[in-house]
Structure formats: C-alpha cells, structure tokens
Enzyme design. Structure first.
Site, PDB file in Angstrom:
ATOM      1  CE  LYS A  38       9.015  -3.983  33.213  1.00 49.68           C
ATOM      2  NZ  LYS A  38       9.621  -4.993  32.340  1.00 49.68           N
ATOM      3  CB  THR A  39      11.629   1.599  30.144  1.00 44.80           C
ATOM      4  OG1 THR A  39      11.910   0.857  31.330  1.00 44.80           O
ATOM      5  CG2 THR A  39      12.274   2.968  30.254  1.00 44.80           C
ATOM      6  CG  ASP A 223      10.739   2.280  34.550  1.00 40.31           C
ATOM      7  OD1 ASP A 223      10.132   1.193  34.534  1.00 40.31           O
ATOM      8  OD2 ASP A 223      11.670   2.548  33.749  1.00 40.31           O
ATOM      9  CD  GLU A 224      13.398  -1.144  36.743  1.00 44.95           C
ATOM     10  OE1 GLU A 224      13.033  -2.203  37.313  1.00 44.95           O
ATOM     11  OE2 GLU A 224      14.195  -1.129  35.786  1.00 44.95           O
ATOM     12  CD  GLN A 256      13.112  -7.181  35.215  1.00 47.42           C
ATOM     13  OE1 GLN A 256      14.178  -6.596  35.132  1.00 47.42           O
ATOM     14  NE2 GLN A 256      12.142  -6.991  34.353  1.00 47.42           N
ATOM     15  NE  ARG A 609      18.463  -6.883  32.621  1.00 44.58           N
ATOM     16  CZ  ARG A 609      17.282  -6.298  32.423  1.00 44.58           C
ATOM     17  NH1 ARG A 609      17.194  -5.073  31.982  1.00 44.58           N
ATOM     18  NH2 ARG A 609      16.152  -6.955  32.654  1.00 44.58           N
TER      19      ARG A 609
END
Ligand code: ATP
Ligand code: MG
Length: 741
Positions: A38-39, A223-224, A256, A609
C-alpha cells in the site's frame, strides 16, 4: 541524471498495484492487508501523477502517519523521479494543519507568533483554569478535563456545540473547556487538536482560501486511512470538495485499525464511497513482506474477528522457519532468552537494525532494556523514553531523593507541586527568591518563609503539607526495604492515584510504570549485599541508566517499541514479548468485545511486521504493575494454526503432568506443555531434586540467584543459576556451594 519515464515507474509492481498506481479515477481506495505494498503504491502513484499526468509536485498533498514516514516517503519519490520535490506537501495531519495556520494566521484569527501547546503545557493550563474556577482537583482531575477537551476537538466540537442535557458534571467540564479556550485565544496558544479543528474552520469560514487550495492541490493521498478520526475526515472532505477538480487516493487496512481508543474510526473507510462520490476500489492480495508461515499465522489470528471487510492475503515467498514460542519462567528469563537469540542472530550476520522487540505495554521495556544492557546490545526505544527517563518515574525518584537529601533542589522543584497541591507559580517563585537571597537550599527557604508567614494561607498550608509529607515518609520508611520504601512513596505522595485518575490511556501507562518501579527496586535490592545503603545506591543506578544515552538514530541498534508504534514498519526478525492473557490482550479488553477486536488487530499488526523470523514469548509468572501474577499464554497464540508453531524449550524444565492428546494451545497452563512434537534434548528433571526450577539460592561469590534448570542427577548434576549480579552461570552441583534460601 535523467528522470525516469512514466512507464518505468510501473516496473517492479504487480498488476493490481499497477492498476492502482496508474488509475485515472479521481476517487481511489486501495484496501489491502499488511505488507501488500500500500505504501509502495502511494509512493509510486505520486511519481506517476507527476510523470504521466504532469502534475507539479506542488499540486500534491500527501498525508502520512508520522514525521519519519513523511521523510521516508519524500526520499523514496525523489529516488524514483531522480529529482528533488521541493514544493510538495507531505506530512502528518498535524504537521500540515500547522503549516496552514502559520501561513494564514490572520485568516485563522491567530497572532502571528502563536505558540504550540504540547500536552504537558496544555495540562498545566487546564490546571490553572480549574484552580481559577475554584474547583476541587480531586473531583475534577485536570487530566480528565484535558481528555474531555481533546476528544471533543477531535470530534470537531467546540464548547458551544456541546449539549450537556442539563447534566451538572458535563456542564462543569464544559465551563472548563470554554475558559481554557478563552485563555488559549487570549494568549495566542494552539494545542494539537486545535491545529486540525482550526484549520478545518479555516476552510469553512474562508471560501476564497479554500478555493485557492482546491486549485492548488490536484491530488490528495492518505496512508493508513483506517486510523483517521472524525475531524481529519471532515477536513479532507472539505478540502477535496465535490467538483471533481481535486482527486483523492486513500490506502488502508481495516484489520490494522488500532487507534479506536483515540477516536480513530474504521467506519471512515466504509463511508468513503458514500461521502466522496464514485470510488474505484483496488484490492491488493499478494504480500511481499513475510514468509508464508508468518503470513498464515497472521491470517489465522485475524480470522477470529467478526467485523471485517474481508481480504485474502497470499505470498509466493518462502515458507520460512516456524514461529518460535518461548515460555519464559518469568519476565527476566523471557528477556534473557530474547537477548540470547539476538546475539545468535548477530553472529549469523544480521544487523541490529534488522531486529525489533515489540511489546504491548511500555512498562515491559525496563526488564528488556536491562537484558540488552547486560548483554551489551545497542538498542533504541523508538518513539519513547527509556524507563528511567519517563516523567512519572523521575517524579517518584525525586521524592526518594528528597528523603535522602532535603537539599536536593532539583528534586524539590520537580515535586513541590506534583501532584498538584495548590502551590501557585508565584509562591514557588517566592521560595526561589528567598533561597537566592539567603543562599540556602529551597527546603531551608521554605521553612523560613513559613516561619515568617509570607505566603497566603492556602499556599502556606500547601507548602506545610508538602514538607510534612516528606518528613513523615522519611520517618515511616526508615529501616524498611527499598521496594517497600518505593511502594509507600508512590502511594503516600498521591502520585499513583494522580495517574490512575487520568482518564486517558497514557495515565494508565504512567500508573503501570510507577508500579514497575517497585519491581525495579525489588530486583535491585536482591542484587546487593544486605548491609549496603540501598536507596542511595539505587538512585545512583537510576541516574546512570537515565544518563546512558540512547544509541543515535543512525547507529546500528535493536529497535524496541510498543506494538502501536510499529505500524507501517518491517523488520527481518521480530520478537513479540509478553504474549499473555491479561497483558496482551490487556486485562481491560477481556470483557469488551469491541476492545478485544482492537487488541486482535494489534496482534495482527505485530505479527505482520516480521519478514523472516518471528518469536512469540511469554512469561509464566510476571511481576508487572507492582504485583506478581501467573499468566496463561495469550489466546492469540492459540489462534495461530498449531503446525506453524514450534515451542522452544530450555534444556531442563519443571516436571508437569501431561494431559491427554489435546493438540492445541489450550490456554490453560497445563495445555502449553503438551508434547505435540519431540523436543530434542529435553530431559525432565527429577521431581525430588533439590535444584527445583525457580528456587532462590545464594553463592559465596556470585551472590543471590534463581535456579533456571538442572541437568542430570546426583553430585555431577549441572545446575543453571541466573544470578542477579553476574547473569547466568552453569555450576556442577558438588562444587557449587549453593545455599538454598
Ligand atoms: P503495511 O500494511 O504494513 O503498511 P504496506 O501494505 O504499506 O504494509 P509496503 O510497506 O508498501 O506494504 O510493502 C511491504 C514490502 O513489500 C516492502 O518491503 C515493499 O518494498 C515490498 N513490495 C511491495 N510490493 C512489491 C512488489 N511488487 N515487488 C517487490 N517488492 C514489493
Ligand atoms: Mg504501509
């Protein structure tokens, strides 16, 4: 160097990513699981907009979650475009709002030199207001009023928008909010939440200005997105508008969302299409970050949440190593295990930077930090302070220092009005002045001032109360052990209650840290000879630990952080510590299905992660928050398919009855030890051996320790002892001269 061509920006992307990056849609939602790029898509889309759609960098506004992420994003785009991005706006919501207010202070009705109030400044101001209103601080804890103000601002609500429905409690909070805001406006001060609220109002009240930015920003990227709150959402909505001129791309993962407790709304993702208009949705399902073992573990856990948008993540990557689960005997053993495995990884050629230790609660970091220090492993606490540098710990230590030396002016200054006891700045300034005049310490100056009745009654009583408190604590704690001394100080000074009454999450964490200080004292005590002056020695120890500087940002070091701060990051090796019921998931979430789902999302964030290797560790018995408790392994371990897990065993273990053929992590303490596979070299220890695991012993040279294991029997048995002072030693029983305590 020549800029990259638009097509080559699409290299190194899969087809779904390419579709997202090169989409013509003015409303684009990329909804995808962890590590699916995504990033990366966001970065490439910006480069694409500049190269293929000929937007200028200043036509773009990119919002990230941290300043660090913003810097990284700018850097990556510059790499792709091989050109500097000078005028592009990229930053956090707060950073961008701040920038707007600085540029348009007049329109925002602020003085040009307005000041930012950080959270501590804000609290001090709220306290002052409460005092001016002559409210009782125990009934109206300033922290609670602060949280009331901030959460309303986060919802976009000013005092005049709030309906109290005649509730007297709410009415008082509202008055505090109102007066606080008046004080901010008069003094030209802006708190964090105000940055957004005010720049949102700026859009609404200054249509020409809004028009200017709508013209300027042709595309906004966020983002996020799952962690945006109401005011951020509203801010974006107004800016983007609906004339189709300004496009918007958001990327996020409902699984998330971990900031619900701070006002984040997962619903924002669902609502996006309704509010912003026809939206193209791209889902990314291929994960590039983790081994399939790690990914399947994450999928297994998150599948237990009910309310999901639903995604399927897969990888073509290696299967990878199984996830190692280690049951520490206690938290010290857990930390020791982690340090040992880190050393092994370093020997295998990993860098310290490749390794992260993630934990649920800040209070866990102390024991882990000590294990790192003992093993000489450079580490960094990411986005936080080291244990002995935290404000609440420094406050408690300041009281302890005053018990030792009344003349310690720094300690005196720190706590004379903490927790607040009604001593205003003026009184404190008076004490300082007298001290300067007479060239005596603040303590002496206070006695003089009281003697000469120089202060108003309220302040004089407060000061008297403070001096008496110190004297009384000193009397009470003479001759008691260090841990007990710390405990009495934390309770007797009101520090603990003060933090417990803070209604936000940080207050809870501070109270937990204070209790952790009692543990630190207990451990320190155990490591010393009995007749040493332990308070003084402990204070030195604390000062040294706090003075020891963190590894520099660019120094190769193991990264330690809470699970929350790990969002968006990735590391080849990840340790998740304290994966136990009652800690993670936290005690408070056990009876609350909504909070439990948020904890589970946090577990999902943590697991994802890891790129190559994941360790999950827990302690069977843990001293945390001031008490020792037995914990069952977390349900999140149980939710991982069993074949992905491998239990790491110490060479020798407590004998434990084995139950029948239950092949899952049952969560009960006996279930964990099931012989689901064979553990090479595990030898059970005879139940009648004198060297029982966990027993305290004393060695003439190494001091006090705890038995960690025993192999073999009789005089040649090898006993492993973890000594408080020198770490773990292996001793042959017949020569060990161990005294059983
Ligand atoms: P998170 O949900 O944790 O924020 P994300 O979806 O933003 O994750 P990224 O951080 O963008 O994922 O990507 C994860 C990793 O996968 C990165 O190391 C990234 O470089 C890599 N990656 C993503 N897409 C590709 C691709 N098409 N080819 C190679 N590597 C990729
Ligand atoms: Mg990301």
């Amino acid at each position: 160097m020549r800029a990259m061509s638009a097509d080559s920006i699409l290299n190194h992307l899969n087809s779904a990513q390419r579709q997202a990056v090169a989409s013509d849609a003015q409303r684009l939602l990329v909804l995808a699981g962890a590590g699916s790029g995504k990033t990366r898509v966001l970065v490439h889309r910006i480069a694409w907009l500049i190269q293929a759609r000929q937007l200028a960098p200043h036509n773009i506004l990119a919002v990230t979650f941290t300043n660090k992420a913003a810097a990284e994003m700018r850097h990556r785009i510059e790499d792709l475009l091989r050109a500097p991005l000078g005028a592009m706006w990229v930053g956090t919501f707060h950073g961008i709002a701040h920038r707007l207010l600085r540029l348009h202070w007049q329109e925002a009705k602020l003085p040009q030199n307005f000041q930012i109030l950080d959270s501590d400044d804000q609290l001090r101001l709220v306290k002052r207001i409460i005092r001016t209103l002559e409210l009782d601080e125990t009934r109206w804890p300033p922290k609670q009023a602060q949280a009331f103000i901030n959460s309303n601002k986060d919802e976009g609500l000013r005092a005049e928008h709030i309906d109290t429905f005649g509730d007297p409690h709410q009415k008082t909070l509202l008055t505090i909010y109102q007066q606080y805001q008046d004080a901010c406006d008069t003094g030209g001060m802006v708190d964090f939440a105000e940055l957004l609220l005010r720049s949102h109002e700026l859009w609404l009240k200054q249509p020409a200005l809004l028009q200017h930015y709508r013209q300027r920003f042709r595309h906004v990227l966020v983002d996020e997105f799952q962690d945006t709150n109401r005011i951020q959402y509203a801010w974006l909505r107004v800016l983007v508008g609906n004339d189709g001129h300004t496009g918007i791309t958001i990327v996020g993962d409902d699984d998330q969302s971990i900031y619900g407790w701070r006002g984040a709304r997962i619903e924002n993702i669902r609502q996006f299409g309704d509010d912003f208009g026809r939206t193209e949705v791209v889902k990314l399902e291929q994960n590039y970050r983790s081994t399939s073992v790690i990914l399947n573990a994450a999928n297994g856990v998150i599948a237990h949440n009910r309310d999901r948008l639903g995604k399927n993540l897969w990888t073509t990557g290696d299967e990878g190593e199984p996830i190692s689960v280690y049951a520490g005997f206690n938290e010290v053993d857990e930390a020791r295990f982690i340090a040992e495995r880190i050393q092994q990884a370093l020997q295998q050629g990993f860098r310290r930077d490749d390794i992260a230790i993630l934990y649920r609660s800040n209070a866990q970091s102390r024991v882990l930090e000590e294990a790192m220090l003992r093993a000489s492993i450079a580490y960094r606490i990411y986005g936080g302070h080291r244990f002995f540098e935290r404000a609440e710990i420094k406050n408690a230590l300041a009281y302890l220092r005053l018990l030792q030396h009344r003349d310690d002016d720094a300690a005196f200054e720190r706590v004379v009005n903490t927790p607040t006891r009604g001593l205003g700045d003026k009184s404190i300034e008076r004490i300082r002045a007298v001290a300067r005049e007479l060239k005596v310490p603040l303590w002496q100056a206070s006695l003089q001032i009281l003697h000469h009745k120089e202060l108003a009654t309220k302040a004089a009583n407060a000061l008297k109360g403070f001096l008496a408190l110190i004297e009384q604590l000193d009397q009470e704690t003479r001759g008691v052990g260090l841990a007990e001394q710390a405990e009495r100080v934390i309770h007797g000074t009101g520090l603990l209650t003060f933090h417990q009454n803070e209604k936000d999450d940080r207050g809870e964490a501070r109270a937990e840290n204070l209790k952790e200080l009692i543990n630190a004292c207990a451990e320190f005590e155990a490591s010393l000879d009995q007749d040493s002056p332990s308070l003084a020695a402990f204070l030195d120890h604390a000062a040294l630990e706090a003075g020891e500087t963190q590894a520099d940002a660019d120094e190769d070091s193991v990264q330690m952080m809470t699970l929350h701060s790990a969002k968006g990051l990735e590391f080849p090796i990840v340790f998740m510590a304290g994966v136990e019921e009652g800690l993670f998931p936290s005690m408070q979430s056990v009876d609350d299905p909504g909070r439990m789902e948020e904890e589970r999302r946090l577990a999902y964030v943590g697991i994802t992660r890891a790129m190559k290797k994941l360790y999950l560790t827990y302690a069977e018995s843990r001293r945390i928050y001031g008490t020792e408790a037995l914990h069952a392994p977390s349900r999140f371990i149980r939710e991982i398919p069993l074949h992905l897990l491998q239990e790491v065993r110490a060479a020798a273990r407590i004998t434990r009855p084995m139950s029948s053929s239950d092949n899952s992590y049952s969560g009960g303490r006996s279930g964990v030890r099931e012989p689901v596979r064979s553990y090479g070299g595990a030898r059970m220890q005879a139940a009648d051996s004198p060297y029982q695991l966990g027993r305290s012993v004393r060695h003439p040279k190494f001091g006090d320790g705890v038995i960690m294991g025993c192999e073999g029997q009789g005089p040649n048995a090898q006993v492993r002892v973890n000594f408080a002072g020198v770490g773990e030693k292996r001793l042959v029983a017949q020569y060990a001269r161990l005294e059983m305590l």
